[in-house]
Write a protein that holds these residues in place. Structure first.
Motif, mmCIF file in Angstrom:
data_model
loop_
_atom_site.group_PDB
_atom_site.id
_atom_site.type_symbol
_atom_site.label_atom_id
_atom_site.label_comp_id
_atom_site.label_asym_id
_atom_site.label_seq_id
_atom_site.Cartn_x
_atom_site.Cartn_y
_atom_site.Cartn_z
ATOM 1 N N GLY A 122 0.817 -1.220 0.000
ATOM 2 C CA GLY A 122 0.000 0.000 0.000
ATOM 3 C C GLY A 122 0.845 1.263 0.000
ATOM 4 O O GLY A 122 2.001 1.260 -0.417
ATOM 5 N N GLY A 123 0.237 2.368 0.447
ATOM 6 C CA GLY A 123 0.965 3.622 0.621
ATOM 7 C C GLY A 123 1.521 4.197 -0.671
ATOM 8 O O GLY A 123 0.939 4.079 -1.739
ATOM 9 N N LEU A 177 1.985 1.901 -3.918
ATOM 10 C CA LEU A 177 0.739 1.676 -4.661
ATOM 11 C C LEU A 177 0.426 2.900 -5.519
ATOM 12 O O LEU A 177 0.069 2.793 -6.701
ATOM 13 C CB LEU A 177 -0.407 1.391 -3.684
ATOM 14 C CG LEU A 177 -1.817 1.357 -4.276
ATOM 15 C CD1 LEU A 177 -1.960 0.352 -5.405
ATOM 16 C CD2 LEU A 177 -2.847 1.061 -3.178
ATOM 17 N N GLY A 230 -2.477 -6.853 0.756
ATOM 18 C CA GLY A 230 -2.141 -6.310 2.067
ATOM 19 C C GLY A 230 -1.619 -4.898 1.911
ATOM 20 O O GLY A 230 -1.531 -4.377 0.794
ATOM 21 N N ALA A 231 -1.283 -4.289 3.036
ATOM 22 C CA ALA A 231 -0.812 -2.897 3.018
ATOM 23 C C ALA A 231 0.085 -2.684 4.225
ATOM 24 O O ALA A 231 -0.196 -1.863 5.088
ATOM 25 C CB ALA A 231 -1.994 -1.934 3.025
ATOM 26 N N VAL A 249 -5.152 5.787 7.221
ATOM 27 C CA VAL A 249 -4.540 5.114 6.073
ATOM 28 C C VAL A 249 -4.441 6.101 4.914
ATOM 29 O O VAL A 249 -5.318 6.925 4.701
ATOM 30 C CB VAL A 249 -5.413 3.902 5.664
ATOM 31 C CG1 VAL A 249 -5.034 3.390 4.283
ATOM 32 C CG2 VAL A 249 -5.269 2.783 6.683
ATOM 33 N N LYS A 250 -3.346 6.026 4.171
ATOM 34 C CA LYS A 250 -3.190 6.853 2.982
ATOM 35 C C LYS A 250 -3.898 6.163 1.826
ATOM 36 O O LYS A 250 -3.497 5.099 1.387
ATOM 37 C CB LYS A 250 -1.694 6.993 2.658
ATOM 38 C CG LYS A 250 -1.456 7.838 1.421
ATOM 39 C CD LYS A 250 0.010 7.926 1.070
ATOM 40 C CE LYS A 250 0.234 8.326 -0.393
ATOM 41 N NZ LYS A 250 -0.843 9.047 -1.072
ATOM 42 N N GLY A 251 -4.946 6.772 1.338
ATOM 43 C CA GLY A 251 -5.648 6.202 0.176
ATOM 44 C C GLY A 251 -4.870 6.480 -1.088
ATOM 45 O O GLY A 251 -4.083 7.428 -1.147
ATOM 46 N N PRO A 252 -5.062 5.650 -2.110
ATOM 47 C CA PRO A 252 -4.338 5.845 -3.369
ATOM 48 C C PRO A 252 -4.879 7.047 -4.147
ATOM 49 O O PRO A 252 -5.893 6.952 -4.822
ATOM 50 C CB PRO A 252 -4.578 4.539 -4.126
ATOM 51 C CG PRO A 252 -5.834 3.973 -3.537
ATOM 52 C CD PRO A 252 -5.928 4.457 -2.132
ATOM 53 N N ALA A 253 -4.164 8.177 -4.052
ATOM 54 C CA ALA A 253 -4.629 9.419 -4.676
ATOM 55 C C ALA A 253 -4.723 9.285 -6.188
ATOM 56 O O ALA A 253 -5.503 9.986 -6.826
ATOM 57 C CB ALA A 253 -3.683 10.561 -4.314
#
Lengths: 332, 332
Positions: B222-223, B226, B243-244, B254-258
């Motif tokens: 993630g992060g 991603l 997973g992340a 949580v940092k969402g995928p911008a």
């Protein structure tokens, strides 16, 4: 013959403003072989236009500075050098934000004003309708008994998505801004519930409207609403990413969905769609939707603004949610 | 007989620390019908454990405070009241972080130390292997000639994903931390390229390693990674959310995928997986992977830490990326 045109003069930072546009008048060119001169009658105003104004390729090339702004249009043929299209025919095409356009005949297709008023070919029977139809059926894959949530629900795409989902036996919940739109969704379009994101807490309203959770979310808005929906999806949910109007005028980075790990917990998927991929199947979809319209099962509404000079302000109506139904500009 | 156990004492805020654990000794219970007393020999250390320590249901119930910490294990049966499992049999199960466990016989399955060393049943032949196998084949759907990127590539899941993708004819690029792991990926596991996210600019390294763009991204972290991958996906790309780990110890949201709108531009999808959904097919997958191992096509590595008392520190190795291969705790 003089032609009034709206050119993209500069690229916006945030919401477009008057300085981004240039109004010019120029002489209409002579036709070459297999071309048409089209008198534009209705111009489609779409959230996607905002993306076309940015530099850098997205799913389509940006409009270049100094070019006529791209737009879907319906209009009437006033000159033709093509054997199959006659003067007086009505055609759909991307003629741009201008009064007249010289275009290759093969870039347009005829539309029939006896089946539906011309402006409807920019809405339910045009790109927004096709987007809703294919996005819902091919990617959302609704099953009877499932719960569907759609944002931008009173808009051109959202209203089609919700109505087709009802036809497929879903429980349908729309998210829209303001009591008038919500009333329209429930009492005119037959949605099971509507949530007014401007005046309600979306999270608790969704819980109430979707007691079993959300199987399909058709997203036109992105941002906080997408993130909230992610907290309430069911196992094997499908999230159709059609647009993110809340993010198009950002001057800060796009807000990513922080709750995306809900996809993992729920074995769910999030998938992007672009309507053009279904071009080969437009005629079949248009036929089916025309049938639903004639049976009163699919309702359509257009919001008509008049005058080419009102293009810049009309475009802004999309972003503050002023339009009720498919927004079109009528060229008088 | 005394049993040493590790209980969850408190829920962590951020990285787990010594205060979250309680070491106790208690008397082993007598067996009821159809139960086993298992001497735990290897305990699996997995990123997912961090999620089990949080309050609130995820894809599985959290571990309750005061309970033995949940863990996958392999061990030897020392008492049995079940007709099909004998003393001396080796079994896989969720026996938890303790020396001995009394469990229902039907909650475990036998494993054969003649086919593979016991600890391998926690790695390639256990949950991580199954996760990589089914996540890649069922959701990633690799085709020969496609480019696959996997993060956490030197870990238990990632190394399986990359190797199977190579078997399926993909170009395989792994992202891992540090030159030693990257060297392992390319020179021992046969990856086409490896990116050291601790010492390289991931964006430009990906561009170089994936000149045609990325068809499949198998995400364990993630992060930022991603988000960077999303800028380089190809049309119809598949992103498998497994997973992340970069986000599990966050004390901020949580940092969402911008860059998630890249899904739209590229008609791509992002889909979450949980290995348990494939339980019925584990035996078939284990058989196929055992075959690949015996043919030298699938390599496995375990990182063994000894001693129950080292559980808290061993768990942290996962989060700072110290482990090389599948991390297991050996109970002496």
């Amino acid at each position: 013959m003089l032609n009034k045109q709206v050119l993209l003069k500069s690229r916006p930072n945030g919401l477009p403003n008057e300085n981004n546009w240039q109004f010019v008048e120029s002489e209409v060119a002579e036709l070459e072989a297999n071309q048409l001169l089209v008198k534009v009658e209705y111009i489609s105003l779409d959230p996607a236009m905002r993306g076309w104004m940015n530099e850098g390729k997205s799913y389509i090339e940006p409009v270049k500075l100094g070019e006529v702004m791209r737009a879907g249009t319906v209009g009437k043929v006033v000159k033709s050098t093509h054997k199959d299209i006659q003067v007086g025919d009505n055609v759909y095409g991307h003629c741009g934000v201008q009064e007249y356009a010289v275009v290759p005949a093969k870039s347009v297709h005829k539309v029939d004003p006896n089946i539906a008023p011309l402006e409807r070919y920019l809405g339910v029977l045009g790109m927004p309708g096709m987007t809703g139809y294919f996005g819902l059926l091919n990617t959302g894959k609704p099953e009877a008994g499932e719960t569907l949530v759609v944002s931008g629900a009173a808009g051109a795409v959202g209203s089609v998505v919700g109505q087709i989902a009802k036809l497929k036996g879903c429980r349908v919940v729309g998210i829209a801004g303001g009591p008038e739109k919500c009333d329209y969704l429930v009492h005119e379009l037959g949605f099971d519930a509507a949530i007014d994101y401007k005046n309600q807490d979306v999270k608790s309203a969704l819980k109430q409207a979707c007691p079993k959770g959300i199987d399909i979310y058709f997203d036109n808005v992105g941002g906080e609403i997408l993130d909230t929906v992610l907290t309430q999806i069911r196992m094997k949910a499908r999230i159709v990413i059609c647009g993110a109007i809340s993010q198009y005028n950002n001057t800060t980075p796009v807000k990513g969905p922080a709750n995306y790990l809900s996809l993992l917990v729920n074995r769910a998927k999030m998938e992007g769609i672009v309507v053009f991929d279904n071009a080969a199947s437009y005629p079949q979809a248009a036929m089916e939707m025309a049938g639903w319209i004639s049976q009163g099962k699919l309702k359509a509404k257009e919001h008509v603004v008049e005058g080419l000079e009102n293009f810049p302000n009309a475009l802004l109506m999309l972003f503050n949610g002023e339009n009720k139904g498919k927004l079109v500009l009528k060229i008088i």
